[in-house]
Write a protein that holds these residues in place. Structure first.
Motif, PDB file in Angstrom:
ATOM      1  N   SER A 193       0.837  -1.204   0.000  1.00 39.88           N
ATOM      2  CA  SER A 193       0.000   0.000   0.000  1.00 39.88           C
ATOM      3  C   SER A 193       0.869   1.250   0.000  1.00 39.88           C
ATOM      4  N   THR A 194       1.936   1.228   0.787  1.00 37.77           N
ATOM      5  CA  THR A 194       2.848   2.367   0.812  1.00 37.77           C
ATOM      6  C   THR A 194       3.602   2.493  -0.509  1.00 37.77           C
ATOM      7  N   LEU A 195       4.041   1.379  -1.049  1.00 38.35           N
ATOM      8  CA  LEU A 195       4.821   1.395  -2.288  1.00 38.35           C
ATOM      9  C   LEU A 195       4.007   1.917  -3.456  1.00 38.35           C
ATOM     10  N   PHE A 196       2.756   1.452  -3.580  1.00 40.58           N
ATOM     11  CA  PHE A 196       1.958   1.812  -4.746  1.00 40.58           C
ATOM     12  C   PHE A 196       1.346   3.205  -4.643  1.00 40.58           C
ATOM     13  N   VAL A 197       1.632   3.921  -3.565  1.00 38.94           N
ATOM     14  CA  VAL A 197       1.306   5.346  -3.535  1.00 38.94           C
ATOM     15  C   VAL A 197       2.171   6.101  -4.535  1.00 38.94           C
ATOM     16  N   PHE A 198       3.383   5.590  -4.762  1.00 41.32           N
ATOM     17  CA  PHE A 198       4.349   6.294  -5.602  1.00 41.32           C
ATOM     18  C   PHE A 198       4.460   5.704  -7.013  1.00 41.32           C
ATOM     19  N   MET A 199       3.721   4.647  -7.311  1.00 38.89           N
ATOM     20  CA  MET A 199       3.788   4.058  -8.648  1.00 38.89           C
ATOM     21  C   MET A 199       2.447   3.439  -9.016  1.00 38.89           C
ATOM     22  N   ASP A 200       2.177   3.344 -10.298  1.00 42.76           N
ATOM     23  CA  ASP A 200       0.922   2.776 -10.796  1.00 42.76           C
ATOM     24  C   ASP A 200       0.969   1.259 -10.656  1.00 42.76           C
ATOM     25  N   SER A 201       0.023   0.711  -9.903  1.00 49.11           N
ATOM     26  CA  SER A 201       0.039  -0.726  -9.636  1.00 49.11           C
ATOM     27  C   SER A 201      -0.557  -1.544 -10.767  1.00 49.11           C
ATOM     28  N   GLY A 202      -1.183  -0.910 -11.760  1.00 52.86           N
ATOM     29  CA  GLY A 202      -1.877  -1.654 -12.801  1.00 52.86           C
ATOM     30  C   GLY A 202      -1.043  -2.006 -14.015  1.00 52.86           C
ATOM     31  N   THR A 203       0.221  -1.608 -14.023  1.00 52.71           N
ATOM     32  CA  THR A 203       1.073  -1.900 -15.174  1.00 52.71           C
ATOM     33  C   THR A 203       1.719  -3.277 -15.022  1.00 52.71           C
ATOM     34  N   TRP A 204       2.219  -3.798 -16.154  1.00 52.69           N
ATOM     35  CA  TRP A 204       2.893  -5.101 -16.115  1.00 52.69           C
ATOM     36  C   TRP A 204       4.173  -5.022 -15.293  1.00 52.69           C
ATOM     37  N   ALA A 205       4.888  -3.903 -15.377  1.00 52.61           N
ATOM     38  CA  ALA A 205       6.123  -3.758 -14.599  1.00 52.61           C
ATOM     39  C   ALA A 205       5.833  -3.823 -13.096  1.00 52.61           C
ATOM     40  N   SER A 206       4.781  -3.115 -12.679  1.00 51.89           N
ATOM     41  CA  SER A 206       4.410  -3.134 -11.257  1.00 51.89           C
ATOM     42  C   SER A 206       3.920  -4.526 -10.842  1.00 51.89           C
ATOM     43  N   SER A 207       3.203  -5.204 -11.733  1.00 54.18           N
ATOM     44  CA  SER A 207       2.701  -6.541 -11.406  1.00 54.18           C
ATOM     45  C   SER A 207       3.840  -7.535 -11.240  1.00 54.18           C
ATOM     46  N   ILE A 208       4.821  -7.467 -12.139  1.00 55.27           N
ATOM     47  CA  ILE A 208       5.976  -8.356 -12.016  1.00 55.27           C
ATOM     48  C   ILE A 208       6.733  -8.059 -10.725  1.00 55.27           C
ATOM     49  N   PHE A 209       6.893  -6.778 -10.421  1.00 56.77           N
ATOM     50  CA  PHE A 209       7.561  -6.401  -9.172  1.00 56.77           C
ATOM     51  C   PHE A 209       6.785  -6.913  -7.963  1.00 56.77           C
ATOM     52  N   PHE A 210       5.446  -6.830  -8.027  1.00 56.60           N
ATOM     53  CA  PHE A 210       4.608  -7.331  -6.924  1.00 56.60           C
ATOM     54  C   PHE A 210       4.858  -8.809  -6.687  1.00 56.60           C
ATOM     55  N   HIS A 211       4.834  -9.608  -7.740  1.00 56.19           N
ATOM     56  CA  HIS A 211       5.031 -11.049  -7.582  1.00 56.19           C
ATOM     57  C   HIS A 211       6.447 -11.375  -7.106  1.00 56.19           C
ATOM     58  N   LEU A 212       7.447 -10.645  -7.613  1.00 58.72           N
ATOM     59  CA  LEU A 212       8.821 -10.885  -7.161  1.00 58.72           C
ATOM     60  C   LEU A 212       8.986 -10.532  -5.692  1.00 58.72           C
ATOM     61  N   MET A 213       8.426  -9.395  -5.274  1.00 53.82           N
ATOM     62  CA  MET A 213       8.553  -8.993  -3.867  1.00 53.82           C
ATOM     63  C   MET A 213       7.760  -9.916  -2.948  1.00 53.82           C
ATOM     64  N   THR A 214       6.649 -10.455  -3.448  1.00 57.18           N
ATOM     65  CA  THR A 214       5.905 -11.433  -2.652  1.00 57.18           C
ATOM     66  C   THR A 214       6.765 -12.666  -2.392  1.00 57.18           C
ATOM     67  N   CYS A 215       7.460 -13.128  -3.414  1.00 57.50           N
ATOM     68  CA  CYS A 215       8.365 -14.277  -3.237  1.00 57.50           C
ATOM     69  C   CYS A 215       9.505 -13.932  -2.282  1.00 57.50           C
ATOM     70  N   VAL A 216      10.047 -12.722  -2.418  1.00 54.08           N
ATOM     71  CA  VAL A 216      11.143 -12.312  -1.535  1.00 54.08           C
ATOM     72  C   VAL A 216      10.677 -12.259  -0.085  1.00 54.08           C
ATOM     73  N   LEU A 217       9.516 -11.636   0.152  1.00 54.78           N
ATOM     74  CA  LEU A 217       9.004 -11.532   1.518  1.00 54.78           C
ATOM     75  C   LEU A 217       8.642 -12.906   2.077  1.00 54.78           C
ATOM     76  N   GLY A 218       8.064 -13.762   1.225  1.00 48.47           N
ATOM     77  CA  GLY A 218       7.680 -15.088   1.696  1.00 48.47           C
ATOM     78  C   GLY A 218       8.869 -15.969   1.991  1.00 48.47           C
TER      79      GLY A 218
END
Length: 538
Positions: free
Chosen positions: A242-267
């Motif tokens: 929520s904090t991260l996507f204040v500064f970037m558009d979450s609906g793009t493919w770049a943001s989506s790939i980053f979301f999935h990568l960071m989910t794996c990193v956090l998990g």
């Protein structure tokens, strides 16, 4: 879930006042019943807390009507401060009594800490309302101050220094979570729902920090650690994105790939090592061995996968009907939404009877999946974000007025909390005999059976309305009758349940919670199972 149309709004005048008074009367019946069963200094504190919450609730209601609350709360309900304020304290009291009867001093003190933490966060919510009310409500401040003074004095002389620090830590976490989540998620909660949800998360986060620091000395159950790490990890993940996507558009493919990568990193980099430290073994290997330990578990998992498939097919079928409908605003009717209640009942009853530890873990995994999918939907993460938004919008009701869709998560929580909250070390010496044997079924009875039957019969055949509400007398009576039949069926199929002639208390508990369902405007999927659990444990 409501039975018919939306409840009156906070500005609708006298009808709402009558329903609020009736709701308060039901809550006081529960509080006084627990007080009579426990009858110690802590139960007196619970009574004092309920009295001051009753007065402060009207101040919160006025703030919501005037739009003067600090945050944007859900407006289709009253503040709900009273029913939410007493849940954690009463839960701690009955937990203390059961563990004291079982001769477990550690969990007896744990129950006292739960009660004290619940009182602390409830008093903070009251102070917040009084602090922003203009003009200053002198009489309510005096009542709240006297009740708070009594509670603080008794807790000061009852808790050890370490327990006081533990309560203050949980209160501090609660304050920060209020500021962060209520700002990020406007109109998702009433003040009472925020108190209940964020108070529980704050307590769990504090417990996880405490157990992580004393892991060498702790002898906790891996199941408890699994639940704590999963819930806290998913909440922290949500705050991060929520904090991260204040500064970037979450609906793009770049943001989506980053979301999935960071989910794996956090998990893989945070959650799994954290769990490994607590249970002292490989978490993935432990989970695999646990899930497939017996043949019964394999059959249960296959059966649950089948039910999950059925639920997905219902969603797809209803959306196909909407696509073929002329109206673009087609919404699923009440009976259709209750299909999911029936599916959940069919899921939980075999798990409770055959393998409760497996149900405990499976519900935790399911909660993590639900929250993750909600993140994907909310942030419009590709490739499923827009699809989930379209599919789930069909099942919205007036309680999903904020950016999040929480109804299905509340349903899962309502069914699972009685499984998660029963202190297993305190159930090994027969301390859950009588009505307490039904505690694991509290969610099934209150939400899976009671709320479902009340909604279906109330909306189709109900004519006599309860004063000040849209709920009907017929819906409530059929709800009580259906729960009684369910108790009889549980006695037949679950040989571990022995009620010991405590039928009057069970009937009274079911009737009280059904009346609360008729009058409350809070999320009943979450509130009703907790009240029934408290009454059955008492």
């Amino acid at each position: 879930m409501t039975r018919e149309c939306a409840p009156p709004t906070p500005g609708s005048g006298a009808p709402l006042s009558g329903s609020v008074l009736a709701e308060a009367a039901v809550v006081f019946v529960v509080v006084l019943s627990i007080h009579a069963a426990v009858w110690d200094r802590y139960s007196w504190c619970a009574v004092a807390l309920a009295v001051q919450a009753f007065y402060v609730q009207y101040k919160w209601d006025r703030l919501l009507q005037q739009g003067s609350a600090v945050f944007q709360f859900r407006m289709s309900a009253n503040s709900g401060l009273l029913p939410a304020s007493v849940v954690m304290p009463l839960l701690g009291l009955v937990m203390k009594e059961r563990c004291q009867a079982a001769g477990n001093p550690y969990f007896e003190r744990f129950g006292i800490v739960v009660a004290a933490t619940g009182m602390a966060v409830a008093l903070f919510s009251s102070v917040l309302a009084l602090g922003i009310t203009r003009p200053v409500p002198t009489n309510t401040c005096v009542i709240s101050g006297l009740a708070g003074g009594v509670i603080i004095y008794i807790m000061k002389h009852s808790l050890s220094v370490g327990e006081v620090i533990e309560v203050l830590e949980a209160l501090l976490i609660f304050v920060y979570l209020n500021m962060i989540l209520l700002y990020l998620l406007p109109r998702c909660f009433t003040p009472g729902e925020a108190l209940l949800v964020l108070g529980g998360i704050s307590f769990m986060l504090n417990q996880l920090i405490k157990r992580s620091l004393t892991v060498v000395e702790s002898q906790g159950d891996p199941l408890d650690f699994f639940l704590l790490v999963v819930v806290v990890g998913m909440v922290l993940m949500g705050i991060f994105f929520s904090t991260l996507f204040v500064f970037m558009d979450s609906g793009t493919w770049a943001s989506s790939i980053f979301f999935h990568l960071m989910t794996c990193v956090l998990g893989l980099g945070v959650v799994l090592p954290w769990l490994h430290r607590l249970i002292c073994r490989n978490p993935l290997l432990w989970l695999f061995q646990f899930l497939f330990q017996t043949e019964t578990r394999v059959y249960l998992l296959a059966y649950w996968c089948l039910l999950a498939t059925v639920a997905c097919l219902v969603v797809l079928y209803q959306n196909a009907k909407r696509s073929s409908s002329e109206s673009k605003k087609h919404q699923a009717p009440t009976i259709t939404r209750k299909y999911f209640h029936f599916i959940v009942v069919a899921t939980y009853i075999p798990g409770i009877i055959l393998d409760r530890p497996l149900l405990y873990v499976a519900a935790t995994v399911c909660l993590a999946v639900f929250i993750f999918l909600e993140y994907v939907r909310y942030f419009r993460i590709k490739p499923l974000g827009h699809t989930l938004r379209s599919l789930l919008s069909l099942f919205l009701d007036e309680r999903d007025s904020g950016p999040l869709i929480l109804t299905h998560i509340y349903l899962l929580l309502g069914m699972s909390l009685p499984i998660w909250l029963v202190p297993r070390p305190c159930t090994q010496k027969g301390s859950l005999g009588g009505a307490r044997a039904l505690v694991p079924y509290a969610g099934v009875l209150a939400v899976g059976v009671g709320d479902t039957v009340a909604s279906i019969f109330g909306s189709t055949m109900g004519e006599i309305r309860w004063p000040g509400t849209k709920k009907t007398f017929e819906g409530t009576m059929t709800s009580i009758f259906a729960q009684i039949i369910s108790v009889a069926l549980i006695l037949i199929f679950d040989s571990g349940v022995d009620l010991n002639y405590s039928y009057a208390w069970i009937l009274g508990s079911i009737s009280t919670v059904s009346l609360l369902e008729a009058y409350t405007t809070q999320i009943d999927n979450l509130l009703l199972p907790l009240y029934l659990l408290i009454l059955l444990m008492a």
